[in-house]
Design an enzyme around this catalytic site. Structure first.
Site, mmCIF file in Angstrom:
data_model
loop_
_atom_site.group_PDB
_atom_site.id
_atom_site.type_symbol
_atom_site.label_atom_id
_atom_site.label_comp_id
_atom_site.label_asym_id
_atom_site.label_seq_id
_atom_site.Cartn_x
_atom_site.Cartn_y
_atom_site.Cartn_z
ATOM 1 N N VAL A 14 53.360 40.908 54.101
ATOM 2 C CA VAL A 14 53.560 41.962 51.888
ATOM 3 C C VAL A 14 55.138 43.155 52.574
ATOM 4 O O VAL A 14 55.397 42.933 51.386
ATOM 5 C CB VAL A 14 52.319 42.752 52.023
ATOM 6 C CG1 VAL A 14 52.577 43.041 50.496
ATOM 7 C CG2 VAL A 14 51.270 40.850 51.347
ATOM 8 N N GLU A 127 47.948 47.178 41.895
ATOM 9 C CA GLU A 127 47.334 45.242 41.388
ATOM 10 C C GLU A 127 47.450 44.148 42.097
ATOM 11 O O GLU A 127 46.915 43.472 42.579
ATOM 12 C CB GLU A 127 48.281 45.568 40.432
ATOM 13 C CG GLU A 127 48.785 44.325 40.164
ATOM 14 C CD GLU A 127 47.915 44.287 38.641
ATOM 15 O OE1 GLU A 127 47.523 44.583 37.814
ATOM 16 O OE2 GLU A 127 46.801 43.012 39.208
ATOM 17 N N VAL A 130 44.185 42.918 44.399
ATOM 18 C CA VAL A 130 43.726 41.656 43.782
ATOM 19 C C VAL A 130 43.926 40.962 42.895
ATOM 20 O O VAL A 130 45.467 40.959 42.618
ATOM 21 C CB VAL A 130 42.072 41.730 42.586
ATOM 22 C CG1 VAL A 130 41.743 41.107 42.260
ATOM 23 C CG2 VAL A 130 41.486 43.444 43.451
ATOM 24 N N ILE A 134 49.150 38.315 40.431
ATOM 25 C CA ILE A 134 48.482 37.884 39.111
ATOM 26 C C ILE A 134 47.985 38.949 38.324
ATOM 27 O O ILE A 134 47.419 39.512 39.238
ATOM 28 C CB ILE A 134 47.016 37.082 39.550
ATOM 29 C CG1 ILE A 134 47.158 35.560 39.796
ATOM 30 C CG2 ILE A 134 46.468 36.981 37.705
ATOM 31 C CD1 ILE A 134 46.288 34.807 39.829
ATOM 32 N N GLY A 184 50.858 32.754 56.362
ATOM 33 C CA GLY A 184 50.664 34.628 55.824
ATOM 34 C C GLY A 184 49.620 34.886 55.009
ATOM 35 O O GLY A 184 49.303 35.669 54.475
ATOM 36 N N GLU A 187 43.245 37.163 56.290
ATOM 37 C CA GLU A 187 43.023 38.784 56.216
ATOM 38 C C GLU A 187 43.641 38.435 58.060
ATOM 39 O O GLU A 187 43.885 37.307 58.859
ATOM 40 C CB GLU A 187 42.070 39.171 56.535
ATOM 41 C CG GLU A 187 41.773 38.976 54.938
ATOM 42 C CD GLU A 187 42.686 40.262 54.103
ATOM 43 O OE1 GLU A 187 42.875 41.262 54.437
ATOM 44 O OE2 GLU A 187 43.815 39.452 53.334
ATOM 45 N N ASP A 198 35.611 39.376 51.515
ATOM 46 C CA ASP A 198 37.175 39.032 50.405
ATOM 47 C C ASP A 198 36.953 39.046 49.717
ATOM 48 O O ASP A 198 37.366 39.428 48.241
ATOM 49 C CB ASP A 198 38.567 38.448 51.933
ATOM 50 C CG ASP A 198 39.892 39.059 50.195
ATOM 51 O OD1 ASP A 198 40.987 39.457 51.467
ATOM 52 O OD2 ASP A 198 40.380 37.948 49.241
ATOM 53 N N LYS A 202 36.653 41.956 46.233
ATOM 54 C CA LYS A 202 38.441 41.664 45.060
ATOM 55 C C LYS A 202 37.255 41.412 43.742
ATOM 56 O O LYS A 202 37.413 42.230 42.360
ATOM 57 C CB LYS A 202 38.475 40.259 45.181
ATOM 58 C CG LYS A 202 40.288 40.436 46.387
ATOM 59 C CD LYS A 202 40.791 38.810 45.979
ATOM 60 C CE LYS A 202 41.549 38.973 47.784
ATOM 61 N NZ LYS A 202 42.031 38.317 47.845
ATOM 62 N N GLY A 297 50.429 35.698 49.585
ATOM 63 C CA GLY A 297 51.730 35.607 50.375
ATOM 64 C C GLY A 297 52.391 36.507 49.975
ATOM 65 O O GLY A 297 52.374 37.610 49.087
HETATM 66 N N1 HSE Z 1 43.610 37.406 52.557
HETATM 67 C C1 HSE Z 1 43.810 37.299 51.253
HETATM 68 C C2 HSE Z 1 43.623 35.667 50.443
HETATM 69 C C3 HSE Z 1 45.068 38.253 50.920
HETATM 70 O O1 HSE Z 1 43.704 34.437 51.203
HETATM 71 O O2 HSE Z 1 43.359 36.032 49.134
HETATM 72 C C4 HSE Z 1 45.738 38.435 49.030
HETATM 73 O O3 HSE Z 1 44.814 38.948 48.972
#
Ligand code: HSE
Length: 342
Positions: A14, A127, A130, A134, A184, A187, A198, A202, A297
């Site tokens: 990122v 932003e 999550v 989007i 990519g 996590e 995850d 979120k 991504g």
């Molecule tokens: N590892 C997270 C996913 C990355 O796959 O959604 C984005 O938050």
């Protein structure tokens, strides 16, 4: 024209996306928003790693050299909780605004960090924490500010969605997880994605924006136990399996659930594939609002980071010079924490 200098902590997927996008969009941002964004220093772990498009002269392995540089905004993309938390606290103490994509940090220490920011009249933009590209944090916090939110339901983990989509095409679980890592999306520890944590982080962040009530019930089941046979059986019945996260306000508190669900393939949730996410927000007056797009991504997530930086840069232009010193509150910082997502 207001010049805003950025200290970037972390130059992984990122981070590199952010450097690329900030360079590519710089002139448009100058013209449109009246701010000139410049990356002043970049913290990396390894100076020798090849990073195409990143100016090597900006790189250092010394965190304080970056955070304590004369920058306006600290962009935290190192991930994790402990070190990232120390960096963010230091930046706020320095009077710098912060932008982060770090949902684990916000889940663990959000209230304390927002309080520290509020005390100093500073902002924390999140932003990108999550659903990648989007703008769901802004949609909830600002776009739907006039309505009472009743529930939020989403596919909010790109890795799980990518894995389930690949398994539908015949790949086994391990191969699909490996492919998500290579792209990519996953996590650093992919079990955070696969076991649903995850998604839980979120949906908790979204719930905290939507509801003024604590999470009182939470259950989290990931996709580890989903088999190819289950996927094939669902397919035969015109369905797909997706990892769905839900938050609902009930009398007494907020209930959060994450679990794999069988969904009609023709449903909007059923048609979301690969690293795409979808979030359906139900408002009392508005009814259902559905947002979908790339949830993971480098570039989509970097675009969300950059949108926060632009908003903060504009806020800084309008702010009295003394803001940022300890104890200084602006009138607008007196209530809710200054989130950029407004
Ligand atoms: N590892 C997270 C996913 C990355 O796959 O959604 C984005 O938050």
């Amino acid at each position: 024209m207001r010049n805003v200098s950025i200290a970037l902590l972390g130059c992984g997927n990122v981070g590199r996306g952010f450097v690329e996008l900030a360079g590519r969009e710089r002139q448009r941002i100058r013209d449109r928003y009246g701010v000139d964004l410049e990356i002043g220093r970049i913290l990396v772990r390894d100076l020798t790693k090849i990073r195409p498009g990143v100016d090597r002269r900006l790189l250092t392995t010394r965190a304080l050299e970056v955070i304590d540089s004369d920058c306006d905004v600290v962009v935290e993309l190192v991930g994790g909780v402990h070190t990232a938390g120390a960096f963010v606290r230091r930046a706020l103490a320095n009077g710098q605004d912060v932008v982060t994509a770090n949902k684990a940090l916000l889940a663990a220490h959000g209230p304390e960090l927002f309080e520290a920011a509020t005390q100093r009249g500073l902002s924390i933009g999140f932003e990108a924490s999550v659903c990648g590209g989007i703008p769901v944090v802004r949609a909830l916090h600002r776009g739907l500010a006039g309505d009472s939110i009743e529930s939020i339901r989403g596919i909010v983990n790109g890795t799980c969605n990518f894995v389930l989509s690949r398994m539908e095409e015949g790949l086994d679980f391990e191969g699909a997880v490996h492919a998500a890592q290579e792209r990519g999306f996953a996590e650093a520890d992919p079990s955070m994605d696969i076991d649903g944590h995850d998604s839980a982080q979120k949906i908790r962040i979204l719930a905290s924006l939507a509801f003024d009530a604590p999470v009182t019930h939470e259950s989290v089941i990931g996709i580890r136990s989903v088999t190819r046979e289950q996927i094939e059986r669902a397919h035969a019945g015109g369905c797909v399996i997706r990892l769905v996260a839900e938050a609902e306000r009930l009398p007494g508190g907020v209930t959060v659930r994450v679990r794999p669900r069988e969904i009609d393939a023709a449903d909007i949730f059923g048609s979301v594939r690969d690293e795409y996410n979808v979030v359906a927000i139900r408002g009392r007056a508005t009814g259902e609002v559905v947002l979908t797009g790339k949830g993971a991504g480098a570039l989509p997530t970097a675009a969300a980071v950059l949108s926060d930086v632009i908003e903060i840069a504009q806020l800084r232009s309008a702010r009295p010079a003394e803001v940022g010193r300890v104890g200084v509150r602006t009138s607008s910082s007196a209530g809710a924490p200054r989130l950029v997502a407004r």
